[in-house]
Design an enzyme around this catalytic site. Structure first.
Site, mmCIF file in Angstrom:
data_model
loop_
_atom_site.group_PDB
_atom_site.id
_atom_site.type_symbol
_atom_site.label_atom_id
_atom_site.label_comp_id
_atom_site.label_asym_id
_atom_site.label_seq_id
_atom_site.Cartn_x
_atom_site.Cartn_y
_atom_site.Cartn_z
ATOM 1 N N ASP A 102 30.187 35.435 28.531
ATOM 2 C CA ASP A 102 29.387 35.126 29.715
ATOM 3 C C ASP A 102 29.928 35.971 30.868
ATOM 4 O O ASP A 102 31.094 35.813 31.261
ATOM 5 C CB ASP A 102 29.526 33.623 30.010
ATOM 6 C CG ASP A 102 28.768 33.207 31.256
ATOM 7 O OD1 ASP A 102 28.205 34.083 31.952
ATOM 8 O OD2 ASP A 102 28.735 31.995 31.527
ATOM 9 N N ALA A 146 21.626 40.523 32.027
ATOM 10 C CA ALA A 146 20.899 40.182 33.260
ATOM 11 C C ALA A 146 19.917 39.058 32.972
ATOM 12 O O ALA A 146 19.535 38.824 31.822
ATOM 13 C CB ALA A 146 20.129 41.406 33.777
ATOM 14 N N THR A 154 17.130 49.390 37.226
ATOM 15 C CA THR A 154 15.682 49.390 37.004
ATOM 16 C C THR A 154 14.925 50.282 37.984
ATOM 17 O O THR A 154 15.346 50.440 39.139
ATOM 18 C CB THR A 154 15.164 47.940 37.115
ATOM 19 O OG1 THR A 154 13.743 47.953 37.068
ATOM 20 C CG2 THR A 154 15.593 47.270 38.413
ATOM 21 N N ASP A 155 13.783 50.797 37.511
ATOM 22 C CA ASP A 155 12.858 51.518 38.404
ATOM 23 C C ASP A 155 12.287 50.577 39.473
ATOM 24 O O ASP A 155 11.761 51.022 40.480
ATOM 25 C CB ASP A 155 11.721 52.138 37.583
ATOM 26 C CG ASP A 155 10.970 51.137 36.727
ATOM 27 O OD1 ASP A 155 11.495 50.020 36.485
ATOM 28 O OD2 ASP A 155 9.845 51.448 36.286
ATOM 29 N N TYR A 196 14.281 39.596 41.514
ATOM 30 C CA TYR A 196 14.861 40.374 40.406
ATOM 31 C C TYR A 196 15.293 41.756 40.888
ATOM 32 O O TYR A 196 16.458 42.158 40.689
ATOM 33 C CB TYR A 196 13.847 40.503 39.257
ATOM 34 C CG TYR A 196 14.274 41.519 38.222
ATOM 35 C CD1 TYR A 196 15.355 41.262 37.377
ATOM 36 C CD2 TYR A 196 13.619 42.745 38.105
ATOM 37 C CE1 TYR A 196 15.768 42.209 36.437
ATOM 38 C CE2 TYR A 196 14.028 43.687 37.173
ATOM 39 C CZ TYR A 196 15.096 43.416 36.340
ATOM 40 O OH TYR A 196 15.509 44.361 35.418
ATOM 41 N N LYS A 230 19.124 43.328 41.197
ATOM 42 C CA LYS A 230 19.562 44.518 40.466
ATOM 43 C C LYS A 230 20.109 45.564 41.429
ATOM 44 O O LYS A 230 21.084 46.253 41.125
ATOM 45 C CB LYS A 230 18.405 45.097 39.640
ATOM 46 C CG LYS A 230 17.946 44.226 38.491
ATOM 47 C CD LYS A 230 19.018 44.001 37.431
ATOM 48 C CE LYS A 230 19.384 45.240 36.650
ATOM 49 N NZ LYS A 230 20.327 44.960 35.531
#
Ligand SMILES: NC(=O)c1ccc[n+]([C@@H]2O[C@H](COP(=O)([O-])OP(=O)(O)OC[C@H]3O[C@@H](n4cnc5c(N)ncnc54)[C@H](OP(=O)(O)O)[C@@H]3O)[C@@H](O)[C@H]2O)c1
Length: 211
Positions: free
Chosen positions: A2, A26, A69-70, A94, A98
Site C-alpha cells: 500500500d 493511483a 496523465t495527459d 483526478y 496527478k
C-alpha cells in the site's frame, strides 16, 4: 504494498533494492477518483502516496519514474499536441491529484515524470467513439515497452509519451472496426470532457527516433 503506508514502502525497497521504481499506483477516473466525496481517498493515494514513494526512493537512491496523465491539460489548446513545457490546467480532482503527484515525484533526484494515455490492446469498450475529440492514446502494451525504455534511460524531468494525434473514432476503429461515430454534442450534459489532450512527443522521438 500500500503506497500510503510508509513502513511498507520502505520495507519493500529495502528488501528488493530496485534500480528503478515505476510508480503506477493511483485511484483513477474509471475507479471513481472524480466521484463526489472521493477526494479523501484520491488525494491520499495519488498525492500523499506519491510523496511516500518519492521520499523512500530518495532515501534509497532509487530512480523514480512516475506515470502521469495527459489530463493535467484541459484539452482546450487549439490543435492539441501539448508540449512538456505547456502550462498544466487540470480539470477535476483526478487531474489535480496527478499534477500534485508530479511535483512530489520530481523532488526525487533523477526522477522522470511520464505523461501518457493508453487503451486496451484489443477491443474498443463502447459501441461509439467521438469524431471531434482527440488523443495520443496508444495500446497499453506499446506504452509499456516505451515506458521501460524511458525508465532505463538517463532522461529526467517530464516526458510526453504516446502515439500519433487522432480522433477517438480513428483510434477505436483500429481496435474494433465496427465502432460508430459520436459527437461531443451528444455527450451527457454536466460531464465536460477535454476536447484535445494529445501530446507532443518530440522529446521522446528525439531520443528514441525509431519509435
Ligand atoms: N488509463 C489511462 O489511459 C491512463 C492515462 C494516463 C495515466 N494513467 C496512469 O496510469 C496508472 C495506472 O492506471 P490504470 O488506468 O491502469 O488504472 P488501474 O488499473 O486502476 O491501476 C491503478 C492501480 O493502482 C493500485 N492502487 C490503488 N491504490 C493503491 C494503494 N494505496 N497502494 C498501492 N496500489 C494502489 C490499484 O490496485 P487495486 O487494483 O488493488 O485497487 C490498481 O492496480 C495510474 O497512475 C494512472 O493515473 C492512466
Amino acid at each position: 504494498m500500500d503506497v500510503t503506508d510508509p513502513g511498507a514502502v520502505e520495507r519493500v525497497l529495502g528488501e528488493l533494492f530496485p534500480a528503478v521504481v515505476i510508480h503506477c499506483a493511483a485511484v483513477v477516473r474509471s475507479r471513481g477518483a472524480n466521484d463526489p466525496g472521493a477526494w479523501a481517498i484520491t488525494s491520499r493515494v495519488n498525492v500523499f502516496g506519491t510523496g511516500v514513494v518519492a521520499r523512500a526512493c530518495a532515501r534509497a537512491g532509487t530512480r523514480l519514474v512516475y506515470v502521469s496523465t495527459d489530463f493535467v491539460f484541459d484539452g482546450s489548446k487549439p490543435g492539441g499536441l501539448y508540449r512538456e513545457d505547456d502550462l498544466p490546467s487540470p480539470i477535476g480532482p483526478y487531474a489535480l491529484s496527478k499534477l500534485a503527484g508530479e511535483s512530489l515525484a520530481l523532488e526525487c533526484p533523477r526522477a522522470l515524470v511520464v505523461r501518457t494515455s493508453f487503451c486496451a490492446d484489443e477491443g474498443w469498450p463502447y459501441p461509439r467513439a467521438y469524431v471531434d475529440r482527440f488523443t495520443s492514446k496508444e495500446r497499453a502494451s506499446v506504452v509499456a515497452v516505451k515506458l521501460v525504455r524511458a525508465a532505463t534511460s538517463d532522461l529526467v524531468g517530464t516526458l510526453h509519451l504516446g502515439g500519433p494525434r487522432r480522433s477517438y473514432l480513428d483510434l477505436a476503429r483500429t481496435l474494433s472496426p465496427d465502432v460508430e461515430p459520436a459527437t461531443l454534442e451528444s455527450s451527457p450534459p454536466g460531464h465536460p470532457v477535454p476536447i484535445d489532450t494529445s501530446l507532443d512527443t518530440t522529446r521522446w522521438r528525439g531520443r528514441f527516433f525509431d519509435s
